[in-house]
Write a protein that holds these residues in place. Structure first.
Motif, mmCIF file in Angstrom:
data_model
loop_
_atom_site.group_PDB
_atom_site.id
_atom_site.type_symbol
_atom_site.label_atom_id
_atom_site.label_comp_id
_atom_site.label_asym_id
_atom_site.label_seq_id
_atom_site.Cartn_x
_atom_site.Cartn_y
_atom_site.Cartn_z
ATOM 1 N N SER A 159 -20.358 51.697 -18.028
ATOM 2 C CA SER A 159 -19.075 51.335 -17.456
ATOM 3 C C SER A 159 -18.110 51.079 -18.592
ATOM 4 C CB SER A 159 -19.211 50.087 -16.580
ATOM 5 O OG SER A 159 -19.580 48.978 -17.332
ATOM 6 N N ALA A 160 -16.905 51.579 -18.449
ATOM 7 C CA ALA A 160 -15.904 51.397 -19.485
ATOM 8 C C ALA A 160 -14.651 50.825 -18.873
ATOM 9 C CB ALA A 160 -15.593 52.726 -20.184
ATOM 10 N N LYS A 161 -13.942 50.054 -19.663
ATOM 11 C CA LYS A 161 -12.759 49.383 -19.142
ATOM 12 C C LYS A 161 -11.717 49.308 -20.246
ATOM 13 C CE LYS A 161 -11.428 44.721 -17.626
ATOM 14 N NZ LYS A 161 -11.943 43.388 -17.331
ATOM 15 N N ARG A 162 -10.505 49.710 -19.950
ATOM 16 C CA ARG A 162 -9.444 49.600 -20.923
ATOM 17 C C ARG A 162 -8.817 48.227 -20.830
ATOM 18 N NH1 ARG A 162 -4.058 53.305 -22.062
ATOM 19 N NH2 ARG A 162 -3.221 51.928 -23.662
ATOM 20 N N THR A 163 -8.547 47.629 -21.990
ATOM 21 C CA THR A 163 -7.912 46.324 -22.005
ATOM 22 C C THR A 163 -6.408 46.493 -21.922
ATOM 23 O OG1 THR A 163 -7.566 46.204 -24.376
ATOM 24 C CG2 THR A 163 -9.738 45.584 -23.552
ATOM 25 N N SER A 164 -5.739 45.410 -21.662
ATOM 26 C CA SER A 164 -4.283 45.447 -21.584
ATOM 27 C C SER A 164 -3.652 45.423 -22.953
ATOM 28 C CB SER A 164 -3.785 44.231 -20.789
ATOM 29 O OG SER A 164 -4.104 43.040 -21.477
ATOM 30 N N GLY A 165 -4.447 45.088 -23.978
ATOM 31 C CA GLY A 165 -3.895 44.998 -25.316
ATOM 32 C C GLY A 165 -3.491 43.582 -25.689
ATOM 33 N N SER A 166 -3.545 42.647 -24.775
ATOM 34 C CA SER A 166 -3.201 41.273 -25.079
ATOM 35 C C SER A 166 -4.455 40.504 -25.438
ATOM 36 C CB SER A 166 -2.529 40.622 -23.864
ATOM 37 O OG SER A 166 -3.414 40.600 -22.774
ATOM 38 N N LYS A 167 -4.306 39.569 -26.356
ATOM 39 C CA LYS A 167 -5.442 38.771 -26.782
ATOM 40 C C LYS A 167 -5.654 37.626 -25.803
ATOM 41 C CE LYS A 167 -3.548 37.911 -30.701
ATOM 42 N NZ LYS A 167 -2.376 38.750 -30.571
ATOM 43 N N SER A 168 -6.915 37.308 -25.553
ATOM 44 C CA SER A 168 -7.198 36.172 -24.689
ATOM 45 C C SER A 168 -7.355 34.938 -25.551
ATOM 46 C CB SER A 168 -8.485 36.441 -23.894
ATOM 47 O OG SER A 168 -9.563 36.698 -24.745
ATOM 48 N N GLY A 169 -6.508 33.952 -25.357
ATOM 49 C CA GLY A 169 -6.609 32.742 -26.135
ATOM 50 C C GLY A 169 -5.918 32.894 -27.478
ATOM 51 N N SER A 170 -6.067 31.884 -28.330
ATOM 52 C CA SER A 170 -5.431 31.909 -29.637
ATOM 53 C C SER A 170 -6.238 32.748 -30.611
ATOM 54 C CB SER A 170 -5.310 30.469 -30.160
ATOM 55 O OG SER A 170 -6.594 29.879 -30.237
ATOM 56 N N GLY A 171 -5.649 32.960 -31.800
ATOM 57 C CA GLY A 171 -6.310 33.766 -32.807
ATOM 58 C C GLY A 171 -7.613 33.153 -33.281
ATOM 59 N N TRP A 172 -8.535 33.991 -33.655
ATOM 60 C CA TRP A 172 -9.839 33.582 -34.166
ATOM 61 C C TRP A 172 -9.842 33.590 -35.685
ATOM 62 C CZ3 TRP A 172 -14.036 36.756 -31.071
ATOM 63 C CH2 TRP A 172 -14.363 36.058 -29.898
ATOM 64 N N ARG A 173 -10.864 32.984 -36.251
ATOM 65 C CA ARG A 173 -11.184 33.195 -37.654
ATOM 66 C C ARG A 173 -12.217 34.315 -37.695
ATOM 67 N NH1 ARG A 173 -12.328 28.351 -41.720
ATOM 68 N NH2 ARG A 173 -10.046 28.386 -41.584
ATOM 69 N N VAL A 174 -11.849 35.441 -38.256
ATOM 70 C CA VAL A 174 -12.701 36.625 -38.284
ATOM 71 C C VAL A 174 -13.173 36.881 -39.708
ATOM 72 C CG1 VAL A 174 -12.836 39.101 -37.854
ATOM 73 C CG2 VAL A 174 -11.521 37.636 -36.296
ATOM 74 N N ALA A 175 -14.477 36.989 -39.880
ATOM 75 C CA ALA A 175 -15.057 37.330 -41.176
ATOM 76 C C ALA A 175 -15.408 38.810 -41.184
ATOM 77 C CB ALA A 175 -16.305 36.494 -41.443
ATOM 78 N N VAL A 176 -14.971 39.518 -42.206
ATOM 79 C CA VAL A 176 -15.262 40.937 -42.361
ATOM 80 C C VAL A 176 -16.186 41.102 -43.553
ATOM 81 C CG1 VAL A 176 -14.300 43.234 -42.762
ATOM 82 C CG2 VAL A 176 -13.012 41.567 -41.407
ATOM 83 N N LEU A 177 -17.386 41.619 -43.307
ATOM 84 C CA LEU A 177 -18.359 41.816 -44.386
ATOM 85 C C LEU A 177 -18.291 43.260 -44.844
ATOM 86 C CD1 LEU A 177 -21.455 39.854 -42.972
ATOM 87 C CD2 LEU A 177 -19.529 39.005 -44.347
ATOM 88 N N GLY A 178 -17.659 43.493 -45.974
ATOM 89 C CA GLY A 178 -17.530 44.841 -46.511
ATOM 90 C C GLY A 178 -16.124 45.115 -46.988
ATOM 91 N N GLY A 179 -15.981 45.434 -48.277
ATOM 92 C CA GLY A 179 -14.657 45.644 -48.850
ATOM 93 C C GLY A 179 -14.330 47.102 -49.120
ATOM 94 N N GLY A 180 -15.017 48.022 -48.421
ATOM 95 C CA GLY A 180 -14.704 49.443 -48.559
ATOM 96 C C GLY A 180 -13.484 49.822 -47.748
ATOM 97 N N ALA A 181 -13.301 51.121 -47.537
ATOM 98 C CA ALA A 181 -12.128 51.594 -46.806
ATOM 99 C C ALA A 181 -12.097 51.072 -45.379
ATOM 100 C CB ALA A 181 -12.101 53.123 -46.818
ATOM 101 N N TRP A 182 -13.226 51.183 -44.663
ATOM 102 C CA TRP A 182 -13.268 50.773 -43.258
ATOM 103 C C TRP A 182 -13.179 49.262 -43.132
ATOM 104 C CZ3 TRP A 182 -11.517 51.977 -39.035
ATOM 105 C CH2 TRP A 182 -12.120 51.800 -37.787
ATOM 106 N N GLY A 183 -13.847 48.530 -44.009
ATOM 107 C CA GLY A 183 -13.765 47.078 -43.958
ATOM 108 C C GLY A 183 -12.348 46.578 -44.202
ATOM 109 N N THR A 184 -11.683 47.169 -45.189
ATOM 110 C CA THR A 184 -10.306 46.774 -45.487
ATOM 111 C C THR A 184 -9.385 47.125 -44.329
ATOM 112 O OG1 THR A 184 -10.721 47.163 -47.846
ATOM 113 C CG2 THR A 184 -8.429 47.002 -47.147
ATOM 114 N N ALA A 185 -9.577 48.319 -43.752
ATOM 115 C CA ALA A 185 -8.744 48.741 -42.622
ATOM 116 C C ALA A 185 -8.928 47.812 -41.430
ATOM 117 C CB ALA A 185 -9.077 50.175 -42.237
ATOM 118 N N LEU A 186 -10.174 47.450 -41.137
ATOM 119 C CA LEU A 186 -10.421 46.553 -40.005
ATOM 120 C C LEU A 186 -9.884 45.153 -40.275
ATOM 121 C CD1 LEU A 186 -13.977 47.656 -38.843
ATOM 122 C CD2 LEU A 186 -11.814 47.933 -37.624
ATOM 123 N N ALA A 187 -9.942 44.716 -41.525
ATOM 124 C CA ALA A 187 -9.358 43.421 -41.863
ATOM 125 C C ALA A 187 -7.860 43.433 -41.570
ATOM 126 C CB ALA A 187 -9.622 43.095 -43.333
#
Length: 224
Positions: A2-30
């Motif tokens: 089952s797949a569901k598209r989100t509205s694009g709005s965040k639920s709740g306040s911002g999180w503290r997100v840790a990104v493990l990896g400083g390559g191209a994809w890690g930097t882009a996701l950060a």
């Protein structure tokens, strides 16, 4: 699945997100997480990469792309994971187990671990979600995958991905929190299907390239 598209709005306040990896994809996701309104900490082993990101660029992996202020880059894994609400694992598939062996001492209990690399462990044949479930039994696992290029995401170009987890509510929550103006996340409860699809797509791409290179035509490529 089952797949569901989100509205694009965040639920709740911002999180503290840790990104493990400083390559191209890690930097882009950060950068994507920063644009989605989160407090972002990026872990990279290479101190030169950390210093470069602090200066506003990752020239080794994303040359010419400016990194917006606000990403706290560090080579201290404990500092990157301290107080994290969510962890994005962007390390190569074959090194995930070793990275988690160190990270598990610092990942907050209950924080979702989101797999952002594609692959199957070569020595064991294990899916990456299985490695997480063994290494971090107290943390729910999800996977982020889709037709995306690091340079496009880093530049903020329109991109769509899927976030999958066994629990549909978790997948939907993560997808909503990760979505931003130019990043649309869909949610799915087919974690294994998304993992296998991501791992196998490169195999098919190489085979398709071989068919093209041999001049066998579109019909042979489609049959393959």
């Amino acid at each position: 699945m089952s797949a569901k598209r989100t509205s694009g709005s965040k639920s709740g306040s911002g999180w503290r997100v840790a990104v493990l990896g400083g390559g191209a994809w890690g930097t882009a996701l950060a950068l994507a997480m920063l644009r989605a309104g989160h407090d972002v900490r990026l872990y990279a082993r290479d101190t030169e990469t950390v210093a470069a990101i602090a200066r506003g660029e990752n020239p080794r992996y994303l040359p010419g792309i400016s990194i917006e202020p606000g990403i706290a880059a560090t080579s201290d894994m404990a500092a990157a994971l301290d107080g994290a609400d969510c962890v994005l694992a962007v390390t190569p598939a074959q090194s995930l187990r070793a990275v988690l062996a160190t990270a598990r001492h610092h990942v907050p209990r209950g924080a979702p671990l989101v797999l952002c690399a594609k692959g199957i462990e070569r020595d064991t044949g294990a899916l990456l979600s299985t490695i997480v479930e063994v290494s971090l039994p107290n943390n729910p696992v999800a996977a982020l995958s889709g037709p995306s290029f690091a340079s496009d995401v880093a530049r903020g170009l329109p991109t769509a991905v899927v976030v999958a987890a066994r629990e549909a509510e978790l997948a939907a929550d993560l997808a909503a929190r990760f979505s931003a103006e130019n990043l649309r996340c869909y949610s799915s409860d087919d974690l294994i299907g998304v993992e296998i699809g991501g791992a196998l797509k490169n195999v098919f791409a190489i085979a398709a390239g071989a068919v093209t290179g041999a001049g066998l035509g579109a019909s042979a490529q489609a049959a393959m």
